[in-house]
Design a protein around this motif. Structure first.
Motif, mmCIF file in Angstrom:
data_model
loop_
_atom_site.group_PDB
_atom_site.id
_atom_site.type_symbol
_atom_site.label_atom_id
_atom_site.label_comp_id
_atom_site.label_asym_id
_atom_site.label_seq_id
_atom_site.Cartn_x
_atom_site.Cartn_y
_atom_site.Cartn_z
ATOM 1 N N MET A 50 75.379 19.013 -63.768
ATOM 2 C CA MET A 50 74.362 18.133 -64.346
ATOM 3 C C MET A 50 74.692 17.863 -65.811
ATOM 4 O O MET A 50 74.522 16.747 -66.300
ATOM 5 C CB MET A 50 72.982 18.800 -64.259
ATOM 6 N N CYS B 43 83.739 13.732 -54.432
ATOM 7 C CA CYS B 43 84.677 14.856 -54.541
ATOM 8 C C CYS B 43 86.078 14.407 -54.147
ATOM 9 O O CYS B 43 86.261 13.814 -53.088
ATOM 10 C CB CYS B 43 84.244 16.000 -53.638
ATOM 11 N N THR C 134 80.877 25.974 -52.312
ATOM 12 C CA THR C 134 79.778 25.595 -53.201
ATOM 13 C C THR C 134 80.206 24.505 -54.171
ATOM 14 O O THR C 134 79.376 23.716 -54.590
ATOM 15 C CB THR C 134 79.297 26.799 -54.038
ATOM 16 N N ALA D 213 78.183 17.167 -54.940
ATOM 17 C CA ALA D 213 77.472 16.153 -54.148
ATOM 18 C C ALA D 213 76.007 16.081 -54.554
ATOM 19 O O ALA D 213 75.409 15.014 -54.556
ATOM 20 C CB ALA D 213 77.602 16.472 -52.663
ATOM 21 N N MET D 214 75.412 17.237 -54.936
ATOM 22 C CA MET D 214 74.004 17.231 -55.344
ATOM 23 C C MET D 214 73.793 16.464 -56.637
ATOM 24 O O MET D 214 72.669 16.102 -56.976
ATOM 25 C CB MET D 214 73.486 18.662 -55.513
ATOM 26 N N CYS D 215 74.891 16.238 -57.398
ATOM 27 C CA CYS D 215 74.780 15.446 -58.624
ATOM 28 C C CYS D 215 75.285 14.033 -58.400
ATOM 29 O O CYS D 215 75.511 13.291 -59.356
ATOM 30 C CB CYS D 215 75.584 16.089 -59.744
ATOM 31 N N GLY D 216 75.509 13.677 -57.163
ATOM 32 C CA GLY D 216 75.943 12.319 -56.862
ATOM 33 C C GLY D 216 77.407 12.044 -57.167
ATOM 34 O O GLY D 216 77.829 10.886 -57.191
ATOM 35 N N GLU E 25 76.636 26.497 -61.185
ATOM 36 C CA GLU E 25 77.543 25.360 -60.942
ATOM 37 C C GLU E 25 76.793 24.049 -61.033
ATOM 38 O O GLU E 25 77.247 23.096 -61.658
ATOM 39 C CB GLU E 25 78.084 25.427 -59.502
ATOM 40 N N LEU E 26 75.652 24.019 -60.363
ATOM 41 C CA LEU E 26 74.846 22.801 -60.334
ATOM 42 C C LEU E 26 74.416 22.422 -61.752
ATOM 43 O O LEU E 26 74.518 21.259 -62.153
ATOM 44 C CB LEU E 26 73.619 23.044 -59.442
ATOM 45 N N ILE F 100 69.441 18.414 -70.062
ATOM 46 C CA ILE F 100 69.247 18.040 -68.653
ATOM 47 C C ILE F 100 67.848 18.427 -68.174
ATOM 48 O O ILE F 100 67.395 17.945 -67.147
ATOM 49 C CB ILE F 100 70.283 18.721 -67.723
ATOM 50 N N PRO G 107 82.229 21.630 -53.933
ATOM 51 C CA PRO G 107 81.928 20.266 -53.484
ATOM 52 C C PRO G 107 80.444 20.055 -53.181
ATOM 53 O O PRO G 107 79.910 18.975 -53.438
ATOM 54 C CB PRO G 107 82.776 20.098 -52.213
ATOM 55 N N ALA G 108 79.762 21.089 -52.682
ATOM 56 C CA ALA G 108 78.332 20.929 -52.377
ATOM 57 C C ALA G 108 77.531 20.702 -53.657
ATOM 58 O O ALA G 108 76.629 19.869 -53.697
ATOM 59 C CB ALA G 108 77.817 22.150 -51.619
ATOM 60 N N SER G 109 77.866 21.423 -54.726
ATOM 61 C CA SER G 109 77.165 21.238 -56.001
ATOM 62 C C SER G 109 77.451 19.852 -56.560
ATOM 63 O O SER G 109 76.554 19.178 -57.076
ATOM 64 C CB SER G 109 77.615 22.280 -57.039
ATOM 65 N N HIS H 221 73.768 27.971 -58.463
ATOM 66 C CA HIS H 221 72.775 27.341 -59.333
ATOM 67 C C HIS H 221 73.396 27.046 -60.699
ATOM 68 O O HIS H 221 73.130 26.010 -61.305
ATOM 69 C CB HIS H 221 71.578 28.293 -59.468
ATOM 70 N N LYS I 203 77.524 15.367 -66.043
ATOM 71 C CA LYS I 203 77.007 14.018 -65.786
ATOM 72 C C LYS I 203 76.293 13.475 -67.026
ATOM 73 O O LYS I 203 76.537 12.346 -67.451
ATOM 74 C CB LYS I 203 76.052 14.074 -64.579
#
Lengths: 476, 132, 440
Positions: free
Chosen positions: A137, A175, A163, A169-172, A132-133, A309, A165-167, A130, A140
């Motif tokens: 954000m 990677c 996590t 990707a969640m921000c568009g 990381e995400l 954010i 690359p997954a994080s 969380h 970005k």
């Protein structure tokens, strides 16, 4: 063992509900059935006590699970977070009534600022991923705010946690993988080649997942900053460098840490955790909006940050976890804080040296808080990392992390943490040596391990091919 | 090096898919080498019938317990049929990769795309080169 | 030294075995100009007694009300003593994620039982091992609906918890999804279904409606779901007061596709907002789109029933950037606590939910007798909105009598002057109600 649903007896009960003050209701429709179990309190106590005995925590024994920092969870921290002043604090109460809550958050932030060197900070994320995400954000938002709209790529080393690359990707973000060199460090030449005006940032775990400190860290941050990209530090391994280095001084722009690793809050079988994101001055504007600030002797909330954010979690996050971490910080003080990274590193190197004759060590240098071996020696007898891990269960140890990082084939990643004594490690080392001998003498016995657990190796293929994820037994 | 079953009449990709081309029609699956590498297949995310796929473009996904692999289409075309049996028995890919483990069928196939693929002899050499 | 057991002699023996003369030599990879000289600017460490004194003093600075009418997403319910006692066992709370099933059957079976409880409460087919909390779980569902439908727009009721909406906004912005608010009807307090119909189009991925909503009002989920599904979008119900599931028609029976919410009401303290646990349940066809961990039943090599983490190919450690989510941990310990609470209440959960509802209605009628009128006409569960003469003054007055009288809604809805959101749980007795009325 039977499930709680199978133990249900119609008409039994573990609680008494008061009578309503009036029988009036306005609701027109109710649910008709509710298939929950009926048991006595003692039934419940015995059932979950029995289940707890089929689990294994740090309190039960040595837990050298690499990258997870399974240190001792002091019991005073539990007492602290269960103080009524905290448990009864309602998040939508007026701030004047929750000064204690705000003080804990504020003081935790101040401690973390000092040990990381960052000026901006949020405790809103509830877990490492969380955090990381949240950080991504912010990256970005930072670039977009500067009208730098081309930066859509995030660089991630091949040794990173999934996590990362997954994080991203969640921000568009797209990677881009950066290969590690033969020693597990970021390939500087490749990095220079890949960083350009489309790079938003690099996600770097420090020390890396092989347990090594990247000696080129200052060059890495320079390469990024010269091209306008940001350096994000995955702080999963902060324990190694606590009291040794301040991330902000390495050129890190923002990072997350896990309160449930470095700051000893219990993992609870997979949560609750606590994240935190720290950042340098230039990124402060983008932190989540609700911030606890000091106003004279009082604490208040400030939400007036138009570039933020926004929220990543309602209310005051996993506040109970923050109380535990803060209590730990109070106990540590400056001396305790300085010792953590040192003793965590001492312990890991002790195991490295003691086992290096028996297990292959892909990187033959001083490690940090964890050491990564692999099964190259044992493979010649047909014994794999999985077999070694399962055999350890027979000796009442939790196995190390296995098959991670992906760049080390058959990896066995051992992280003892600073709270383990020399005796505990010596016993573990002896067992590991015994298993190395067994691998040669009786490989089949290792393939069949574990021999002493309540169940043997579980068929994960069957579980995935035909998923049964709820109990189908009715209670009524 | 294990002895893999590589069938002569088929064409192969570097990503280990096979294709049987029959005029403008084709059947696609993954090779014996691929199923061995994947280990026990637990789920196949089949493409939708009617989906247009490009040569070497992603067509569907095969999952084992510990891995996920994209299946890339050996040739371009439109999906006309999918192997529904894989929904309840994904292990067919392991047990019979060239037979009951086929994944999807295409129409509108251009045979000339064959030139971008390996025949059985070349594919055997290719996987021998991957042994280490 | 707290929690570091090394004696001087042991440290020396270990250094000798490694072949270095001091610990700092192990940090040879760290550039020397980065190595910290001396201590950080922190206070001295405290022993356990002093630590307890200090943290207790801080806890006492919170002026929590004796009688608490605050809800709004965190609810004050009674927690049976054995619930924290059992969940507090060291084997549960000091364990890691159950990656080694042979020594983790206790946690795995508990999560399996938790998953069963959640699907039964919601009348859904599939769920995961829990989420961080209700708000972030709801935001994750925004991404889930976009992934299922391939569409890029999310609609959310303006009567959804304001902080949940903020989190949804944050996640949608990051993923470049559009998010629009559906107005509510000022008379009933429910979603304005006509406006909903107008807002939906072929790009609508999911429609998010909270029921009971932020004002405590129960929405017509059956009608809403059928409208939403007619447009090919996903119908999502948010539940922040999980106790309502014990009484109201379950989401699965109303045609809802995904139900997501906060489980704090099930045996967890308010604790300034956490830790509780998020729950997320859906129909079988979307099972593989679920984020997070899932426990499945299987067998061991002797054919004995055993549990294991399953469907892991959805997850970040395998699928990396193509994963359903970046979620790694859940709130396992809180979910276990919720499970034990639900096992304790069992079928009586319905009685407790009914008690909350009836007592709340009773108190609303008492207030009405005092000329404090209810704002919305539609039925509510255990929270309702009233209009008063001067909200902030009345709340202050109540507070002097140690009553937290409710949430001043103007904070979240500027047009709502002098409106208070009042929550009545089983913790509110007749005396508290009388004291409240007496302070008006």
């Amino acid at each position: 063992m039977q499930t709680i649903f199978e133990k249900s007896v119609t008409g039994r009960s573990a609680c008494q509900i008061q009578k309503p003050m009036s029988e009036e209701t306005e609701l027109k429709e109710f649910r008709l059935t509710l298939d929950l179990p009926e048991l006595s309190e003692l039934d419940i106590v015995r059932h979950y006590t029995a289940l707890s005995k089929r689990a294994f925590g740090v309190d039960d024994g040595f837990y050298p699970l690499g990258s997870c920092t399974m240190k001792y969870n002091p019991k005073i921290n539990e007492l602290a977070c269960n103080l009524e002043g905290f448990t009864q604090s309602h998040p939508l109460d007026e701030t004047e009534n929750m000064q204690g809550t705000l003080e804990v958050i504020y003081s935790t932030q101040e401690y973390l600022k000092e040990v990381t060197g960052f000026t901006g900070l949020t405790l809103e994320p509830t877990a490492g991923a969380h955090g990381e995400l949240t950080a991504l954000m912010m990256i970005k938002a930072y670039h977009l705010d500067r009208n730098d709209t081309k930066r859509k790529k995030i660089l991630i080393p091949d040794s990173a946690h999934g996590t990362n690359p997954a994080s991203a990707a969640m921000c568009g973000f797209e990677c881009i993988e950066i290969p590690s060199d033969k020693d597990g460090y970021v390939d500087l030449a490749k990095l220079s080649e890949l960083v350009n005006d489309e790079t938003a940032g690099l996600m770097l775990t420090i020390p890396n997942t092989v347990g090594l400190f990247d000696k080129n860290i200052l060059e890495i941050s320079k390469i990024l900053h010269e091209k306008g990209a940001l350096l994000y530090m995955d702080g999963a391994n902060l324990n190694a460098i606590l009291g040794i280095v301040k991330p902000a001084e390495m050129g890190v722009d923002l990072m997350h840490i896990n309160l449930h690793k470095t700051f000893s809050t219990p993992h609870g079988g997979g949560g609750p955790g606590g994240g935190f994101v720290g950042c340098v001055k230039d990124l402060e504007a983008y932190l989540p909006a609700q911030r606890v600030v000091k106003d004279g002797d009082n604490f208040k909330l400030d939400s007036n940050f138009p570039k933020s954010i926004g929220r990543v979690r309602a209310f005051f996050s996993n506040f109970g976890v923050i109380v535990r971490a803060y209590t730990y910080m109070l106990s540590l003080g400056k001396e305790g804080t300085q010792r953590i990274g040192r003793y965590a590193t001492l312990n890991a190197n002790y195991i490295r040296v003691k086992l290096s004759q028996y297990y292959n060590l892909p990187h033959k240098v001083n490690c940090m808080h964890e050491v990564v071996f692999n099964d190259e020696v044992q493979a010649q007898y047909g014994v794999s990392t999985m077999d070694i891990a399962k055999r350890l269960l027979d000796f009442k140890y939790h196995p190390p992390t296995i098959y991670f990082p992906l760049i080390v084939h058959g990896a066995l990643m051992i992280e003892p943490t600073e709270t383990e004594s020399k005796q505990t490690m010596d016993e573990f080392i002896d067992v590991m040596i015994q298993i190395a001998h067994e691998a040669k003498a009786s490989p089949q016995m290792l393939h069949d391990a574990p021999h002493t657990t309540v169940v043997k190796r579980v068929d994960a293929v069957k579980a995935a091919r035909n998923p049964v994820i709820v109990c189908n037994m009715c209670c009524s | 090096m294990k002895n893999y079953n590589i069938q002569d009449a088929l064409f192969y990709t570097k990503e280990h898919e096979w294709v049987k081309i029959d005029g403008s029609h084709a059947t696609v699956g993954v090779s014996d080498y691929a199923q061995d590498l994947l280990t026990d297949v637990v789920f196949v995310e089949l493409p939708n019938v009617g989906k247009e796929v490009k040569q070497f473009g992603q067509a569907c996904v095969v999952e084992s317990v510990k891995s996920v692999s994209d299946v890339y289409s050996p040739v371009s075309g439109k999906v006309t049929e999918i192997n529904k049996d894989l929904e309840s028995a994904p292990e067919l890919i392991n047990n019979d990769p060239y037979g009951k483990g086929w994944i999807y069928k295409l129409e509108g196939v251009n045979e000339s795309e064959k030139s971008n693929l390996m025949d059985a002899t070349k594919y055997k050499e290719f996987i021998a080169g991957l042994a280490h | 030294m707290p929690y570091i057991p090394h004696t001087q002699k042991e440290t020396e023996e270990m250094l000798k075995a490694i072949g270095v003369s001091k610990i700092e030599d192990l940090f040879d990879a760290v550039p020397s100009n980065l190595l910290q000289k001396g201590y950080y600017n922190l206070p001295e460490g405290l022993n356990e007694q002093k630590t307890k004194e200090k943290i207790s003093k801080i806890a006492k600075k919170n002026k929590n009300a004796e009688m608490n009418f605050l809800g709004g997403g965190m609810y004050n319910h009674y927690i049976p003593a054995h619930v924290p006692y059992l969940a507090g066992r060291g084997e549960f709370y000091t364990a890691y994620t159950p990656y080694q099933p042979e020594i983790s059957q206790g946690i795995l079976q508990s999560i399996f039982e938790y998953q069963t409880m959640i699907t039964r409460l919601t009348s859904m087919d599939a769920t995961n091992a829990s989420m961080y909390d209700g708000s972030s779980a709801t935001a994750e569902v925004c991404l889930m609906t976009a992934s299922i439908t391939g569409r890029k727009k999310v609609l959310v009721g303006r009567n959804v918890n304001p902080q949940y909406r903020e989190v949804m906004n944050t996640y949608c912005k990051a993923k470049d999804l559009e998010i629009k608010e559906i107005p509510f009807d000022m008379g009933s307090g429910e979603i304005d279904q006509e406006k909903l119909r107008q807002l939906m189009d072929e790009n609508t991925a999911g429609v998010f409606v909270q029921s009971p909503n932020f004002f405590g009002v129960v929405e017509d989920m059956k009608e809403i779901s059928s409208k939403v599904k007619a447009k090919g979008a996903i119908s999502v119900q948010i539940v922040t007061e999980a106790l309502s599931l014990g009484l109201l028609v379950p989401p699965g029976e109303n045609g809802v596709d995904i139900v997501v919410g906060e489980g704090q009401s099930f045996g967890l303290d308010v604790s300034a907002g956490g830790p509780g646990f998020g729950f997320l349940a859906t129909k079988e066809q979307y099972m593989r789109k679920l984020p997070g961990r899932i426990v499945g039943q299987s067998e061991d090599s002797d054919g004995k029933k055993a549990y294991v983490l399953t469907l892991q190919a959805r997850e970040q450690h395998i699928r990396r950037e193509k994963a359903t989510s970046n979620i790694c941990s859940n709130q396992a310990l809180c979910a276990v606590r919720g499970l034990i609470y639900l096992a304790t209440l069992g079928k009586k959960l319905k009685d407790l939910a009914m008690l909350n509802h009836k007592n709340a209605l009773y108190f609303q009628k008492l207030l009405n007798g005092k000329k404090v009128s209810r704002l919305f006409s539609s039925s509510f569960f255990n929270e309702f909105v009233v209009t008063v003469d001067n909200a902030s003054e009345i709340l202050k007055k109540l507070r002097k009598n140690s009553i937290a009288g409710g949430i001043n809604l103007e904070k979240f809805y500027p047009e709502f002057k002098d409106k208070i959101l009042i929550c009545v749980t089983e913790m509110i007795d007749k005396q508290a109600m009388e004291k409240y009325l007496g302070s008006l």
